[in-house]
Design a protein around this motif. Structure first.
Motif, PDB file in Angstrom:
ATOM      1  N   GLY A   1       0.792  -1.212   0.000  1.00 53.97           N
ATOM      2  CA  GLY A   1       0.000   0.000   0.000  1.00 53.97           C
ATOM      3  C   GLY A   1       0.828   1.266   0.000  1.00 53.97           C
ATOM      4  O   GLY A   1       0.280   2.372   0.031  1.00 53.97           O
ATOM      5  N   GLY A   2       2.173   1.124  -0.023  1.00 50.22           N
ATOM      6  CA  GLY A   2       3.042   2.293  -0.022  1.00 50.22           C
ATOM      7  C   GLY A   2       3.004   3.010   1.315  1.00 50.22           C
ATOM      8  O   GLY A   2       2.753   2.412   2.367  1.00 50.22           O
ATOM      9  N   ALA A   3       3.225   4.315   1.292  1.00 50.85           N
ATOM     10  CA  ALA A   3       3.278   5.093   2.531  1.00 50.85           C
ATOM     11  C   ALA A   3       1.958   4.995   3.299  1.00 50.85           C
ATOM     12  O   ALA A   3       1.938   4.969   4.536  1.00 50.85           O
ATOM     13  CB  ALA A   3       3.601   6.546   2.218  1.00 50.85           C
ATOM     14  N   GLU A   4       0.840   4.910   2.572  1.00 48.53           N
ATOM     15  CA  GLU A   4      -0.455   4.832   3.233  1.00 48.53           C
ATOM     16  C   GLU A   4      -0.649   3.499   3.969  1.00 48.53           C
ATOM     17  O   GLU A   4      -1.506   3.383   4.836  1.00 48.53           O
ATOM     18  CB  GLU A   4      -1.588   5.033   2.214  1.00 48.53           C
ATOM     19  N   GLY A   5       0.162   2.501   3.590  1.00 46.60           N
ATOM     20  CA  GLY A   5       0.033   1.197   4.221  1.00 46.60           C
ATOM     21  C   GLY A   5       0.826   1.052   5.501  1.00 46.60           C
ATOM     22  O   GLY A   5       0.654   0.061   6.229  1.00 46.60           O
ATOM     23  N   GLU A   6       1.685   2.007   5.813  1.00 46.46           N
ATOM     24  CA  GLU A   6       2.503   1.909   7.013  1.00 46.46           C
ATOM     25  C   GLU A   6       1.629   1.972   8.262  1.00 46.46           C
ATOM     26  O   GLU A   6       0.854   2.912   8.443  1.00 46.46           O
ATOM     27  CB  GLU A   6       3.562   3.013   7.026  1.00 46.46           C
ATOM     28  N   GLY A   7       1.758   0.967   9.099  1.00 43.59           N
ATOM     29  CA  GLY A   7       0.973   0.898  10.323  1.00 43.59           C
ATOM     30  C   GLY A   7      -0.432   0.380  10.138  1.00 43.59           C
ATOM     31  O   GLY A   7      -1.187   0.266  11.109  1.00 43.59           O
ATOM     32  N   ARG A   8      -0.816   0.009   8.905  1.00 43.28           N
ATOM     33  CA  ARG A   8      -2.178  -0.472   8.645  1.00 43.28           C
ATOM     34  C   ARG A   8      -2.214  -1.975   8.406  1.00 43.28           C
ATOM     35  O   ARG A   8      -3.234  -2.516   7.991  1.00 43.28           O
ATOM     36  CB  ARG A   8      -2.772   0.262   7.436  1.00 43.28           C
ATOM     37  N   GLY A   9      -1.117  -2.658   8.677  1.00 46.83           N
ATOM     38  CA  GLY A   9      -1.039  -4.083   8.378  1.00 46.83           C
ATOM     39  C   GLY A   9      -2.071  -4.915   9.115  1.00 46.83           C
ATOM     40  O   GLY A   9      -2.660  -5.841   8.543  1.00 46.83           O
ATOM     41  N   PHE A  10      -2.305  -4.581  10.390  1.00 43.35           N
ATOM     42  CA  PHE A  10      -3.254  -5.372  11.171  1.00 43.35           C
ATOM     43  C   PHE A  10      -4.660  -5.229  10.612  1.00 43.35           C
ATOM     44  O   PHE A  10      -5.424  -6.200  10.556  1.00 43.35           O
ATOM     45  CB  PHE A  10      -3.216  -4.942  12.637  1.00 43.35           C
TER      46      PHE A  10
END
Length: 382
Positions: free
Chosen positions: A228-237
């Protein structure tokens, strides 16, 4: 029995093609794959050439663009033929879905066509030694260093791990103090320095399925590899949770199909096997046991099919998926146990398919979240 009304003529024709492929190109090699503890790498290329990979991925990314009933057909036929080795579902219905649903356009165009053709084998690395079903407790860390993440940690029980070319790795990228908010999903390519694979794990069952440990020692990947690129950081869960309902229904599809396959094997065996002058199937105990299993499987199949209808509408709930996984994985284990008993001593011999079904299906109550976790999830909705 109630007819299954989900599938169209196109699905039925696809089923015939899948069965031919499994019968001709998988069944004859399965014993050898069990010895080497993984399928041949060339099978991935062959499956891709025949259009059996990434069935639900849009054509623009190399997939077939079909609905998830095509995936269900492939899963069912694998179980009906006892071909448990190929981890097609993880590759096509889990890893590819992560990329399609959460990946950047560049990530999709880089990997999905390769996965559809079989050029690249996909795996997802969540479970770690000591964490089990508790994803928020993972310790694998990805530390940002300039424009790169440096990954350290290990993963275990990774399906397709040994032959993998691309792995979706769940890693901790933050220090917010909240386990869920710190997790990102990062793409790690095979061949990166510090990324190594253990030998295939010696499992009790499913011996032909490629399952191994993965190790990350200062593995550097570009920041753009975050799903997801930068928007995916911290959204893995969040990404993991959105896909878990479908992943658990996959286990239910496999389990109910395995139960049906075990019953079919046992009906055939008991009709041909004679004890004290008459077929085992002629004894009342045998008939009643077979009848009980048929009824239980029929009920389970209806629920799984209902869940599949919800999938097609985009309405499958985590609760329904948890119920399906719990019920069918418990059911298949009880069914194969009864079927082994009806086979007698031969049911304990690995040359008989029912013995392999007995050891292969036990894991269904563990992976995808243990059945104890399923009960907890269901209880929370009451």
């Amino acid at each position: 029995m109630l007819p299954r009304t989900l599938f169209t003529a196109d699905h039925d024709e696809f089923r015939k093609n899948v069965r031919r492929f499994l019968d001709e190109e998988c069944v004859p090699h399965h014993a050898r794959w069990e010895e080497q503890q993984h399928i041949d790498r060339s099978l991935w290329n062959r499956a891709g050439a025949l259009g059996f990979l990434c069935l639900t991925i849009p054509e623009e990314y190399g997939g077939m663009g079909g609905d998830r009933l095509y995936s269900a057909v492939l899963m069912e036929e694998q179980m009906y033929t006892g071909v448990t080795g190929p981890g097609f579902a993880v590759h096509s219905d889990i890893v590819a879905n992560y990329l399609l649903n959460f990946g950047t356009e560049a990530q999709k165009r880089e990997w999905l066509p390769k996965m559809a053709s079989g050029e690249a084998v996909g795996a997802v690395a969540m479970t770690e030694p000591g964490t089990g079903s508790d994803l928020q407790a993972i310790k694998t860390r990805a530390q940002l260093d300039g424009d790169e993440y440096v990954i350290n940690g290990s993963k275990i029980f990774i399906t397709n791990g040994y032959l993998s070319d691309i792995v979706v790795v769940a890693a901790r990228t933050g220090d917010s103090g909240s386990g869920a908010k710190d997790i990102s999903l990062i793409l790690v390519e095979n061949g990166r320095a510090g990324f190594t694979k253990g030998a295939p794990l010696k499992k009790v069952g499913m011996k032909a399925q490629d399952t191994c440990e993965l190790f990350f020692e200062n593995v550097r990947v570009p920041r753009s590899n975050v799903l997801g690129g930068a928007e995916g950081e911290g959204r893995g869960f969040i990404m993991l949770m959105k896909e878990l309902a479908w992943e658990r229904l996959i286990i239910a599809i496999l389990s109910i199909a395995s139960a049906q396959a075990a019953l079919d094997l046992t009906v055939e065996y008991t009709r041909g096997r004679k004890v004290f002058g008459k077929a085992v199937a002629e004894y009342q105990n045998s008939r009643f046991k077979l009848a009980e299993m048929k009824a239980q499987i029929a009920v389970g199949q209806v629920f799984v099919d209902r869940c599949l209808e919800q999938v097609l509408k985009g309405q499958l709930t985590p609760e329904a998926a948890a119920v399906a996984k719990l019920f069918t994985s418990d059911l298949v284990c009880s069914v194969v146990d009864e079927c082994v008993q009806l086979h007698g001593g031969y049911g304990y011999m690995l040359e008989y398919p029912i013995a392999r079904a007995f050891i292969d299906n036990r894991a269904s109550r563990i992976y995808g979240g243990t059945n104890e976790i399923m009960k907890e999830l269901i209880a929370r909705t009451m």
